[in-house]
Scaffold this active site. Structure first.
Site, PDB file in Angstrom:
ATOM      1  N   HIS A 191      10.356   8.267 -26.041  1.00 18.87           N
ATOM      2  CA  HIS A 191      11.044   7.111 -26.760  1.00 18.87           C
ATOM      3  C   HIS A 191      10.237   6.059 -27.263  1.00 18.87           C
ATOM      4  O   HIS A 191      10.593   4.923 -27.384  1.00 18.87           O
ATOM      5  CB  HIS A 191      12.135   6.344 -25.524  1.00 18.87           C
ATOM      6  CG  HIS A 191      13.133   7.168 -24.853  1.00 18.87           C
ATOM      7  ND1 HIS A 191      13.469   7.081 -23.648  1.00 18.87           N
ATOM      8  CD2 HIS A 191      14.020   7.957 -25.671  1.00 18.87           C
ATOM      9  CE1 HIS A 191      14.384   7.893 -23.386  1.00 18.87           C
ATOM     10  NE2 HIS A 191      14.875   8.162 -24.458  1.00 18.87           N
ATOM     11  N   GLU A 235      15.437   2.948 -33.736  1.00 12.64           N
ATOM     12  CA  GLU A 235      14.529   3.877 -34.521  1.00 12.64           C
ATOM     13  C   GLU A 235      14.466   4.168 -35.460  1.00 12.64           C
ATOM     14  O   GLU A 235      13.277   4.443 -36.168  1.00 12.64           O
ATOM     15  CB  GLU A 235      14.599   5.014 -33.357  1.00 12.64           C
ATOM     16  CG  GLU A 235      14.435   4.739 -31.860  1.00 12.64           C
ATOM     17  CD  GLU A 235      15.029   5.640 -30.786  1.00 12.64           C
ATOM     18  OE1 GLU A 235      16.227   5.577 -30.628  1.00 12.64           O
ATOM     19  OE2 GLU A 235      14.423   6.555 -30.604  1.00 12.64           O
ATOM     20  N   ASN A 237      16.650  13.378 -37.957  1.00 12.94           N
ATOM     21  CA  ASN A 237      16.574  13.552 -36.710  1.00 12.94           C
ATOM     22  C   ASN A 237      17.120  14.779 -36.300  1.00 12.94           C
ATOM     23  O   ASN A 237      18.418  14.940 -36.147  1.00 12.94           O
ATOM     24  CB  ASN A 237      17.139  12.278 -35.873  1.00 12.94           C
ATOM     25  CG  ASN A 237      16.959  12.542 -34.442  1.00 12.94           C
ATOM     26  OD1 ASN A 237      16.316  13.350 -34.110  1.00 12.94           O
ATOM     27  ND2 ASN A 237      17.402  11.723 -33.527  1.00 12.94           N
ATOM     28  N   ARG A 262      11.801  12.634 -37.619  1.00  6.10           N
ATOM     29  CA  ARG A 262      11.500  12.274 -36.203  1.00  6.10           C
ATOM     30  C   ARG A 262      10.847  13.619 -35.602  1.00  6.10           C
ATOM     31  O   ARG A 262      11.483  14.542 -35.679  1.00  6.10           O
ATOM     32  CB  ARG A 262      12.741  11.594 -35.436  1.00  6.10           C
ATOM     33  CG  ARG A 262      12.445  11.524 -33.968  1.00  6.10           C
ATOM     34  CD  ARG A 262      13.920  11.334 -32.965  1.00  6.10           C
ATOM     35  NE  ARG A 262      13.326  11.320 -31.964  1.00  6.10           N
ATOM     36  CZ  ARG A 262      14.287  11.615 -30.893  1.00  6.10           C
ATOM     37  NH1 ARG A 262      15.405  12.024 -31.122  1.00  6.10           N
ATOM     38  NH2 ARG A 262      13.923  11.504 -29.614  1.00  6.10           N
ATOM     39  N   ARG A 270      19.260  14.374 -15.899  1.00  7.77           N
ATOM     40  CA  ARG A 270      18.033  14.352 -15.521  1.00  7.77           C
ATOM     41  C   ARG A 270      17.548  13.781 -14.063  1.00  7.77           C
ATOM     42  O   ARG A 270      18.015  12.791 -13.764  1.00  7.77           O
ATOM     43  CB  ARG A 270      16.867  14.238 -16.498  1.00  7.77           C
ATOM     44  CG  ARG A 270      17.109  15.051 -17.616  1.00  7.77           C
ATOM     45  CD  ARG A 270      16.187  14.401 -18.910  1.00  7.77           C
ATOM     46  NE  ARG A 270      16.872  14.521 -20.046  1.00  7.77           N
ATOM     47  CZ  ARG A 270      16.443  13.657 -21.016  1.00  7.77           C
ATOM     48  NH1 ARG A 270      15.210  13.149 -20.978  1.00  7.77           N
ATOM     49  NH2 ARG A 270      17.073  13.766 -22.105  1.00  7.77           N
TER      50      ARG A 270
END
Ligand code: AMP
Length: 400
Positions: free
Chosen positions: A180, A385, A7, A91, A241
């Site tokens: 996601h 993941e 990743n 990823r 965010r």
């Protein structure tokens, strides 16, 4: 099959080395501060052996070299030969409309991932660097790209289109994509297993609440809506965010504060959310602590955070025509009993009722936390993941 999962971020590479038949993580770790002073490799072997190495890691290729060296090392490694790595899974954040599932990486695929840079200028370039580094260092090895956006590809057009002039979709592919996806995919499958029901028969809302936060309406195993949009800024309140916002407010602020595009982008992505509202922290643990000590900004940030999740739960229950299960995952979703309690409070009319004792444990153990008389199941499912990426990688590499 033994697969290396990477990743790659702008200054870091996280990795896991997984044996897919047994689903065992043989080793995992991260390279951080790539291209900066004091770069670090943290490595952990399955038997608990841990090592931290500092060094000069100038770029992603050097980072991958460090990872390969530690996997092969006599003292801390898990393999004797590079050939024991049978495939690499990467990823990739943004697959645009081009990728609806994981794919074997070819030159043609790389061209398309390159084209998606426009949609994810911060995320896709480091993903590409990680892939290129592996292609140079492990030539000939099958590599698979797994996209954060892919699970949401089946959203209906009325869920993914914005109310903007249609020409902008045609010209610039402006639409909602969602992110996601690998996490929502994993926890929805796992939730169906835990419930002992075929996923085709379950309407669930998956809540990935971490530093980044998103929810997905998963109807019969398919993501039919999700809170993140064109970028990962839309939807829920997050660490830094802002989530949903009147777009005209951004234009107004830019005028009033004389902000450049970059400054406005930083405001929305880095200085908003829990951190911006509370002035305390982007970290939910610190928000909860400050709230309990009476800090009003932290309390407001917490309340906005939970209210948005609750609001989307209602929206998605209606969008799916019913609700059978709510799944919490991510650092906050797995650990914060306060958030889970607040999000689900007052939802008895929807058939949602928590068991306070089952909810109370502040650890991320997979479990059901609904009360015995709750019609809707409420589950805590730690996300994984890397396992999804590893299994997809083994499947696709094995099909070659
Ligand atoms: P992630 O991005 O999934 O690693 O999640 C990071 C977020 O999880 C941060 O906001 C952390 O504060 C939050 N988190 C981790 N552990 C806890 C905990 N025990 N209670 C509340 N929030 C937590």
């Amino acid at each position: 099959m033994k697969v290396l999962i990477l990743n790659s971020g702008s200054s870091s590479i996280k990795y896991q080395f997984i044996e897919t038949e047994t689903r065992r993580v043989l080793a995992k770790g991260s390279v951080e501060r790539i291209g900066m002073k004091g770069a670090i490799l943290n490595h952990q072997r399955h038997d608990g052996d841990k090592v931290k190495i500092t060094g000069e890691i100038v770029d992603h290729q050097a980072g991958v070299e460090y990872i390969l060296a530690i996997l092969l090392s006599h003292n801390h490694g898990v393999i004797k030969d590079r050939a024991e790595i049978e495939a690499v899974g990467h990823r990739v954040v943004h697959g645009g409309e081009k990728f609806t599932g994981s794919v074997l990486i070819t030159d043609e695929v790389m061209d398309k991932v390159q084209e998606c840079i426009e949609l994810a200028p911060l995320h896709n370039p480091p993903n590409i660097k990680g892939i290129r580094a592996c292609q140079r260092l492990l030539p000939g090895l099958p590599m698979v790209g797994v996209f954060d956006t892919a699970f949401h590809h089946a959203m209906p057009d009325y869920a993914y289109m914005y109310g903007l002039p249609h020409v902008l979709y045609k010209r610039h592919a402006i639409r909602r994509y969602g992110f996601h996806g690998t996490s929502h995919f994993y926890v929805s499958r796992r939730a169906a297993e835990v419930l002992g029901r075929p996923i085709e028969q379950v309407n669930m809302v998956t809540c990935h609440l971490g530093n980044g936060c998103s929810m997905a309406a998963v109807k019969g195993g398919v993501s039919v809506d999700t809170t993140m949009g064109f970028t990962p800024v839309e939807g829920l309140l997050m660490g830094t965010r802002c989530g949903d916002l009147d777009p005209a407010a951004v234009l107004y602020i830019m005028g009033q504060e004389e902000l450049s595009l970059n400054e406005a982008n930083a405001m929305l992505n880095k200085h908003s959310g829990l951190a911006g509202i509370s002035g305390v922290s982007s970290d939910m643990r610190e928000i909860e602590q400050a709230m309990q000590e009476g800090h009003t900004g932290a309390k407001l940030a917490f309340d906005i955070f939970c209210y948005r999740v609750k609001k989307y739960l209602g929206a998605y229950a209606v969008a799916m025509g019913g609700l059978d299960a709510i799944v919490f995952t991510g650092g906050i979703g797995e650990n914060s009993d306060l958030v889970r309690a607040s999000v689900t409070s007052g939802l008895e009319f929807l058939g949602v009722k928590l068991d306070p004792d089952l909810n109370a444990h502040r650890n991320s153990v997979e479990r059901a936390i609904q009360a015995a008389d709750s019609r809707v199941a409420v589950l805590v499912i730690p996300t994984n993941e890397e396992l999804v990426i590893a299994l997809d990688t083994a499947r696709i590499a094995g099909e070659r």
